[in-house]
Design a protein around this motif. Structure first.
Motif, PDB file in Angstrom:
ATOM      1  N   LEU A 158      93.672 -16.260 -74.234  1.00  0.00           N
ATOM      2  CA  LEU A 158      94.985 -15.618 -74.355  1.00  0.00           C
ATOM      3  C   LEU A 158      95.996 -16.241 -73.410  1.00  0.00           C
ATOM      4  CD1 LEU A 158      96.675 -13.371 -75.645  1.00  0.00           C
ATOM      5  CD2 LEU A 158      95.906 -11.853 -73.808  1.00  0.00           C
ATOM      6  N   ALA A 159      95.543 -16.642 -72.229  1.00  0.00           N
ATOM      7  CA  ALA A 159      96.453 -17.267 -71.259  1.00  0.00           C
ATOM      8  C   ALA A 159      97.006 -18.586 -71.773  1.00  0.00           C
ATOM      9  CB  ALA A 159      95.739 -17.469 -69.930  1.00  0.00           C
ATOM     10  N   THR A 160      96.308 -19.219 -72.715  1.00  0.00           N
ATOM     11  CA  THR A 160      96.815 -20.468 -73.288  1.00  0.00           C
ATOM     12  C   THR A 160      97.790 -20.223 -74.436  1.00  0.00           C
ATOM     13  OG1 THR A 160      95.035 -20.663 -74.941  1.00  0.00           O
ATOM     14  CG2 THR A 160      94.602 -21.561 -72.744  1.00  0.00           C
ATOM     15  N   LEU A 161      97.927 -18.950 -74.854  1.00  0.00           N
ATOM     16  CA  LEU A 161      98.762 -18.634 -76.012  1.00  0.00           C
ATOM     17  C   LEU A 161     100.064 -17.948 -75.663  1.00  0.00           C
ATOM     18  CD1 LEU A 161      95.960 -17.268 -78.385  1.00  0.00           C
ATOM     19  CD2 LEU A 161      97.046 -19.515 -78.500  1.00  0.00           C
ATOM     20  N   LEU A 164     102.901 -13.701 -71.469  1.00  0.00           N
ATOM     21  CA  LEU A 164     102.857 -12.256 -71.233  1.00  0.00           C
ATOM     22  C   LEU A 164     101.533 -11.808 -70.625  1.00  0.00           C
ATOM     23  CD1 LEU A 164     104.508 -10.901 -74.519  1.00  0.00           C
ATOM     24  CD2 LEU A 164     105.532 -11.031 -72.229  1.00  0.00           C
ATOM     25  N   ALA A 165     100.522 -12.635 -70.732  1.00  0.00           N
ATOM     26  CA  ALA A 165      99.201 -12.293 -70.192  1.00  0.00           C
ATOM     27  C   ALA A 165      98.674 -13.454 -69.371  1.00  0.00           C
ATOM     28  CB  ALA A 165      98.236 -11.943 -71.323  1.00  0.00           C
ATOM     29  N   ALA A 169      92.771 -12.337 -61.782  1.00  0.00           N
ATOM     30  CA  ALA A 169      91.386 -12.022 -61.424  1.00  0.00           C
ATOM     31  C   ALA A 169      90.821 -10.886 -62.264  1.00  0.00           C
ATOM     32  CB  ALA A 169      91.303 -11.675 -59.937  1.00  0.00           C
ATOM     33  N   GLY A 170      91.671  -9.930 -62.634  1.00  0.00           N
ATOM     34  CA  GLY A 170      91.190  -8.789 -63.408  1.00  0.00           C
ATOM     35  C   GLY A 170      91.621  -8.793 -64.856  1.00  0.00           C
ATOM     36  N   GLY A 171      92.148  -9.916 -65.333  1.00  0.00           N
ATOM     37  CA  GLY A 171      92.632  -9.962 -66.704  1.00  0.00           C
ATOM     38  C   GLY A 171      91.546  -9.763 -67.745  1.00  0.00           C
TER      39      GLY A 171
END
Length: 210
Positions: A158-161, A164-165, A169-171
């Motif tokens: 998701l971080a590559t898309l 917003l996210a 560490a807690g994602g």
């Protein structure tokens, strides 16, 4: 009195057939997917999307708003998709599918071994108890480890898309779902394995007396 093998029918054959079918379909999907990117399955495919259900986005459609009652509101869960996925994103997607496949196939394999041993040697034997204990430990620990792995990989994906996210560490906790059912099943199987082992010891003692 029916024998142990008769009591277990048709489960050994059914589990064995399911295991072989699942492995065969997974291999077929993998091989076919190398030549056709539209093929998905556990190895990924053309569609690479991640849902972020903790991000609430309002809907401004007049058509939807006209069907609301009272002071109710409506929003939707955004789905982030890659129009042209990179090799890294495909690798992350494959890791998710592969981990789920390993958990399922491994559990079916151990179940098949336990049923086969019980049908061959008997239910109340040390061999069957050991197989049941192995299956119980798998169900107790491996799905939990798999869920943690999937949650972290999905957070990376998701971080590559989207921004917003971002990766934190807690994602991963947003994606983590504790596999309570499999863990409780595993604990129950371990207890049942101990009961089976006790029954085996009692049978050996009775045979010795007779």
């Amino acid at each position: 009195m029916a024998s142990d093998s008769q009591l277990l029918r048709p489960m050994p054959g059914l589990v064995s057939a399911t295991l072989r079918t699942l492995v065969g379909l997974s291999l077929l999907t993998f091989i076919w997917g190398r030549f056709d990117s539209r093929i998905g399955g556990p190895w990924g495919g053309a569609s690479l999307c991640v849902d972020a259900d903790w991000i609430s986005v309002g809907v401004g459609s007049d058509h939807v708003a006209s069907h609301l009652k009272g002071r109710s509101t409506v929003d939707f869960t955004p789905r982030f998709c890659a129009s042209h996925a990179t090799s890294y994103q495909h690798l992350l997607q494959t890791a998710v599918g592969l981990s789920l496949l390993v958990v399922t196939v491994g559990g079916l394999y151990l179940l098949n071994k336990a049923l086969s041993t019980a049908a061959r040697d008997g239910v109340y034997t040390r061999q069957t108890a050991a197989r049941l204990a192995n299956l119980g430990r798998w169900m107790l620990f491996v799905p939990l480890a798999g869920s943690l792995l999937v949650a972290n990989v999905q957070a990376l994906l998701l971080a590559t898309l989207t921004t917003l996210a971002p990766l934190t560490a807690g994602g991963w906790t947003h994606f983590w779902h504790v596999p309570y059912l499999s863990m409780l099943t595993g604990a129950g199987l371990i207890v049942f394995a101990r009961i089976t082992r006790a029954g085996s010891d009692m049978r050996e003692d009775l045979d010795g007396v007779v």
